[in-house]
Scaffold this motif. Sequence first.
Motif, PDB file in Angstrom:
ATOM      1  N   UNK A 102     -22.814   7.853  -8.748  1.00 58.85           N
ATOM      2  CA  UNK A 102     -22.443   6.552  -8.198  1.00 58.85           C
ATOM      3  C   UNK A 102     -23.531   5.723  -8.243  1.00 58.85           C
ATOM      4  N   UNK A 103     -24.887   6.182  -7.745  1.00 59.67           N
ATOM      5  CA  UNK A 103     -25.648   5.157  -7.930  1.00 59.67           C
ATOM      6  C   UNK A 103     -26.299   4.937  -9.362  1.00 59.67           C
ATOM      7  N   UNK A 104     -26.420   5.583 -10.249  1.00 61.60           N
ATOM      8  CA  UNK A 104     -26.497   5.253 -11.718  1.00 61.60           C
ATOM      9  C   UNK A 104     -25.393   4.145 -12.132  1.00 61.60           C
ATOM     10  N   UNK A 105     -24.104   4.538 -11.929  1.00 65.96           N
ATOM     11  CA  UNK A 105     -23.193   3.829 -12.118  1.00 65.96           C
ATOM     12  C   UNK A 105     -23.069   2.373 -11.837  1.00 65.96           C
ATOM     13  N   UNK A 106     -23.636   2.235 -10.555  1.00 65.83           N
ATOM     14  CA  UNK A 106     -23.777   0.849  -9.950  1.00 65.83           C
ATOM     15  C   UNK A 106     -24.944   0.008 -10.850  1.00 65.83           C
ATOM     16  N   UNK A 107     -25.928   0.750 -11.442  1.00 61.53           N
ATOM     17  CA  UNK A 107     -26.749  -0.140 -12.098  1.00 61.53           C
ATOM     18  C   UNK A 107     -26.534  -0.322 -13.571  1.00 61.53           C
ATOM     19  N   UNK A 108     -26.007   0.720 -14.118  1.00 60.49           N
ATOM     20  CA  UNK A 108     -25.353   0.726 -15.623  1.00 60.49           C
ATOM     21  C   UNK A 108     -24.029   1.420 -15.742  1.00 60.49           C
ATOM     22  N   UNK A 109     -23.169   0.462 -15.337  1.00 60.08           N
ATOM     23  CA  UNK A 109     -21.573   0.884 -15.294  1.00 60.08           C
ATOM     24  C   UNK A 109     -21.168   1.395 -16.774  1.00 60.08           C
ATOM     25  N   UNK A 110     -20.313   2.397 -16.832  1.00 59.11           N
ATOM     26  CA  UNK A 110     -19.611   2.689 -17.887  1.00 59.11           C
ATOM     27  C   UNK A 110     -18.882   1.899 -18.426  1.00 59.11           C
ATOM     28  N   UNK A 111     -18.950   1.859 -20.008  1.00 61.79           N
ATOM     29  CA  UNK A 111     -18.468   1.061 -21.003  1.00 61.79           C
ATOM     30  C   UNK A 111     -17.585   2.037 -21.897  1.00 61.79           C
ATOM     31  N   UNK A 112     -16.305   1.634 -22.408  1.00 65.77           N
ATOM     32  CA  UNK A 112     -15.783   2.407 -23.476  1.00 65.77           C
ATOM     33  C   UNK A 112     -16.511   2.560 -24.683  1.00 65.77           C
ATOM     34  N   UNK A 155     -29.926   5.238 -18.428  1.00 64.33           N
ATOM     35  CA  UNK A 155     -29.106   5.908 -17.781  1.00 64.33           C
ATOM     36  C   UNK A 155     -29.657   7.067 -16.998  1.00 64.33           C
ATOM     37  N   UNK A 156     -30.306   8.014 -17.969  1.00 63.48           N
ATOM     38  CA  UNK A 156     -30.591   9.335 -17.333  1.00 63.48           C
ATOM     39  C   UNK A 156     -31.854   9.105 -16.515  1.00 63.48           C
ATOM     40  N   UNK A 157     -32.689   7.979 -16.880  1.00 62.11           N
ATOM     41  CA  UNK A 157     -33.851   7.755 -16.136  1.00 62.11           C
ATOM     42  C   UNK A 157     -33.322   7.452 -14.592  1.00 62.11           C
ATOM     43  N   UNK A 174     -24.534  15.129  -4.502  1.00 58.31           N
ATOM     44  CA  UNK A 174     -24.617  15.159  -5.795  1.00 58.31           C
ATOM     45  C   UNK A 174     -23.830  14.030  -6.499  1.00 58.31           C
ATOM     46  N   UNK A 175     -22.284  13.752  -6.153  1.00 61.56           N
ATOM     47  CA  UNK A 175     -21.702  12.643  -6.502  1.00 61.56           C
ATOM     48  C   UNK A 175     -22.576  11.365  -6.299  1.00 61.56           C
ATOM     49  N   UNK A 176     -22.918  11.097  -5.130  1.00 65.40           N
ATOM     50  CA  UNK A 176     -23.667   9.812  -5.183  1.00 65.40           C
ATOM     51  C   UNK A 176     -24.974   9.689  -5.954  1.00 65.40           C
ATOM     52  N   UNK A 177     -25.746  10.599  -6.002  1.00 67.18           N
ATOM     53  CA  UNK A 177     -27.036  10.532  -6.641  1.00 67.18           C
ATOM     54  C   UNK A 177     -26.817  10.669  -8.237  1.00 67.18           C
ATOM     55  N   UNK A 178     -26.193  11.649  -8.425  1.00 65.07           N
ATOM     56  CA  UNK A 178     -25.760  11.976 -10.027  1.00 65.07           C
ATOM     57  C   UNK A 178     -24.982  10.908 -10.924  1.00 65.07           C
TER      58      UNK A 178
END
Length: 275
Positions: A133-143, A159-161, A127-131
């Motif tokens: 980590x992987x989306x984070x690598x494509x669209x990193x979090x910003x403040x 991001x949700x896509x 769950x951590x990887x799919x929900x």
Amino acid sequence: MYASTVRGLLVRGMLAGLIAGLFAFAVAYVVGEPPVRGSIAVEEAAAAQEAAPAAGHAGHGGDAPAAAEEEEELVSRPVQSTVGLATGVLVYGVALGGIASLAFSFALGRVGRFSPRATAALTAAGAFATVYLVPFLKYPATPPAVGNPDTIGQRTTLFFLMILLSVLLGVGAIVLGRRLAPRLGNWNATLAAGAGFVLAAGLAFLVLPDNTDAVKPEFPAALLWEFRVASIAVQVVLWTVFAVVFGVLAQRLLAQRTDAAGAQTPAPQPASALG
């Protein structure tokens, strides 16, 4: 019996998510709030610098500058960083805990002969990887004060896509691994399924558009790094605590159900008694 077991796992998953949310809130407040406050201060300083020349030009023109009324915040910043943050993280933890418990119910006994605790750990890691980590690598979090407010809808949709694609690819990797296991063995099948997931995720990275609302070059890189590390830390703590707590609760529940089922099964009668 099966429905009641799933219901019991769901309740325990939500409870474990609540407990994990408490730990995640502590990390978010201690580690995550300082870079958030720093990014807001940077944004306010930049806005003040942009407003100063405009006010100066208005004064030289002889016209009295219009009194710009600041928009009143619906929720104050102290409330956002405490009650608001706690509410959001706890609701997030309970919701994901419930979903993860249902995934655990499906995975138990179907992905290998793992104990409930090991299955809970594997479910949380997946769950951590799919929900996240992987989306984070494509669209990193910003403040929150960095991006253009007009592009929030577009960035959220992308991001949700990416989350949806990542979850579907993860499920596909599990199905692929199970089908390859009889021919390749569990270890080789797992490696092949993992490689397929990485390849498919890489293709998704190439197909989906990049985030055009990039961080401004003048934004402090160290502050951005601190925020993203804090974001990852919150998720790691959330899923780690969930895996530990839910693993223990699920193990106890399933052990109780197994003992109860064994007690209800009548013991075989000796042959002499049957005669």
